[in-house]
Scaffold this active site. Structure first.
Site, PDB file in Angstrom:
ATOM      1  N   HIS B  37      39.568  61.259  15.014  1.00  0.00           N
ATOM      2  CA  HIS B  37      38.435  60.550  15.853  1.00  0.00           C
ATOM      3  C   HIS B  37      38.255  59.199  15.442  1.00  0.00           C
ATOM      4  O   HIS B  37      38.162  58.211  16.312  1.00  0.00           O
ATOM      5  CB  HIS B  37      37.101  61.482  16.288  1.00  0.00           C
ATOM      6  N   LYS B 102      33.589  74.213  20.056  1.00  0.00           N
ATOM      7  CA  LYS B 102      32.560  75.192  20.043  1.00  0.00           C
ATOM      8  C   LYS B 102      31.310  74.360  19.888  1.00  0.00           C
ATOM      9  O   LYS B 102      31.156  73.348  19.118  1.00  0.00           O
ATOM     10  CB  LYS B 102      32.837  76.275  19.044  1.00  0.00           C
TER      11      LYS B 102
END
Lengths: 280, 176
Positions: B37, B102
């Site tokens: 990222h 999650k």
């Protein structure tokens, strides 16, 4: 005096790294099975079923239980009658970790510097805690720690006046704020007392206790029970999707402390609470 | 509700998903976590092209264990999504439609999901052995030097997830 070749330690560390990443210890398996029996939420029950199935698949098909195979935390209790031969002990431990993580198809999750973040490629170095004890044996406890839950851990420097209620609030709010991030159902390791760093180390050590065991001190055992009860009233549940089982256990270790302080370390571990011990 | 979806996600598919739905995904997803990222955002800042077109795509926040001979991939469960929050709105602006991870998301990410009509799924954390069975193909397409954090193009079949935050911003973790 007993001589131990550091290669023996290295081989043992390698073996432990691999074994614990493919099969949880019996106490954890049992705790998860018990959790499935007590969970009343339908979705929560389903998720606990998935976790049990995951453990089975991991063992049978030799796939690590979780992709986060952890940073290797090693506790070495070294008998003062032991004399190490064959080289540097710390190097030997790290060599064992490197071989375990490479030969065992485990993830290399360690970066050489917290800011430049270049992966070391073999999951070393380990975090090693040494303790000198009586006797001529070496006890190795390995606890590879995943960081989803490690990131949710904390140290609280409470005031003596905060007392038991303050400790309980600190534990419960840590678990509450962790919510789904720490992969519940969690195991909560708590260290109370000592100094800033001592309580954190006690909390980590508490996670290596057999899950379901209670403190030998009655008032601490009672605190463990109360904390677990209050955590499970949060209804965070398995995977944070609601349910009764948010924590499998709260395990507390204590140490004498300063007249001015009440340090509390809270180390949260996910349901893949890996800990394994061997004596050499 | 139980739903079976073929990727890539379209606006219609995203609209049909509501927080709480059990969804089985089939199609291409891309693995990317912290380091990938960071590098993607740096690439965008340099006005260069990303390794894959984000339009309609789904990113799986994943760093797997190495595959043994004969395996497609090793253990492959989700990592905590909130660490990607800082980078996520920029990717949503470029057309990213789905995320699998999650844990909680920031208000900024949820706002951007509403604006850009995207969905956040949770896979069961700590079930990486089981989840790896649903990944049928996997190849590194970028940032190989990042090891486990490289970007992989993966073909998943009936990959089980739960809609945690839908495009309306309803968050399953915030239930009463």
């Amino acid at each position: 005096m007993r001589e131990i070749d550091v290669q023996t330690i290295s081989d043992a560390v390698r073996e432990l790294c691999i074994r614990i990443n493919y099969e949880l210890s019996g106490d954890m398996q049992e705790a998860l099975m018990k959790a499935a029996e007590t969970e009343t939420s339908e979705l929560g029950g389903k998720i606990l079923g998935i976790l049990e199935e995951n453990l089975k698949v991991a063992k049978e098909e030799q796939i690590p239980i979780c992709q986060d195979t952890g940073m290797a935390v090693v506790f070495l209790e070294i008998g003062q009658e032991v004399h190490f031969t064959g080289g540097d002990l710390e190097e030997a431990v790290n060599r064992g970790v490197a071989r375990g993580y490479t030969e065992g198809y485990l993830r290399k999750s360690v970066v050489r510097d917290p800011l430049d973040r270049v992966n070391t490629g073999d999951n070393t170095p380990a975090v090693i805690h040494y303790q000198i004890v009586q006797g001529d044996q070496v006890t190795i406890t390995l606890a590879p720690k995943g960081f989803g839950s490690e990131n949710m851990s904390r140290v609280c420097m409470l005031k003596p006046a905060d007392g038991e209620e303050g400790v309980l609030n600190a534990i419960v709010s840590a678990v509450k704020e962790a919510g789904p991030n720490a992969c519940p159902p969690v195991v909560v390791g708590v260290g109370i007392g000592g100094t800033f760093e001592k309580c954190a180390l006690l909390a980590k050590k508490a996670l290596t206790r057999p899950v379901g065991s209670t403190s030998g001190k009655p008032h601490i055992a009672e605190l463990e029970r109360k904390a677990l009860e209050r955590i499970n009233e949060l209804k965070i549940g398995p995977a944070g999707l609601g349910g009764r089982v948010t924590a499998l256990a709260v395990q507390i270790e204590t140490y004498p402390t300063h007249i001015a302080g009440l340090p509390v370390g809270i180390n949260i571990c996910c349901h893949v609470n890996r800990h394994i011990r061997t004596v050499i | 509700m139980e739903k079976h979806i073929t990727l890539p996600l379209t606006n219609e598919l995203v609209s049909s998903l509501q927080a709480g739905d059990m969804v089985y995904l089939t199609g291409i997803v891309y693995s990317a976590r912290d380091a990938a990222h960071k590098r993607m955002i740096e690439t965008l800042e340099k006005k260069e092209a990303l390794p894959f077109d984000l339009k309609g795509q789904t990113i799986y926040y994943l760093g797997p264990t190495p595959a043994r001979e004969g395996q497609v991939i090793g253990s492959a469960g989700p990592t905590t999504a909130s660490r990607m929050d800082k980078y996520t709105p920029a990717l949503l602006e470029l057309g990213l439609k789905g995320m699998i991870g999650k844990g909680k998301r920031s208000p900024q990410v949820i706002d951007s999901m509403k604006k850009n009509h995207a969905v956040y799924f949770a896979a069961v954390g700590g079930a990486g052995a089981l989840l790896s069975r649903q990944i049928r193909k996997s190849r590194v397409i970028a940032y190989e030097d990042l090891g486990t954090e490289a970007i992989r193009e993966m073909y998943v079949e009936e990959f089980p997830v739960i809609v945690v935050i839908d495009a309306q911003g309803t968050d399953l973790y915030q239930r009463p």
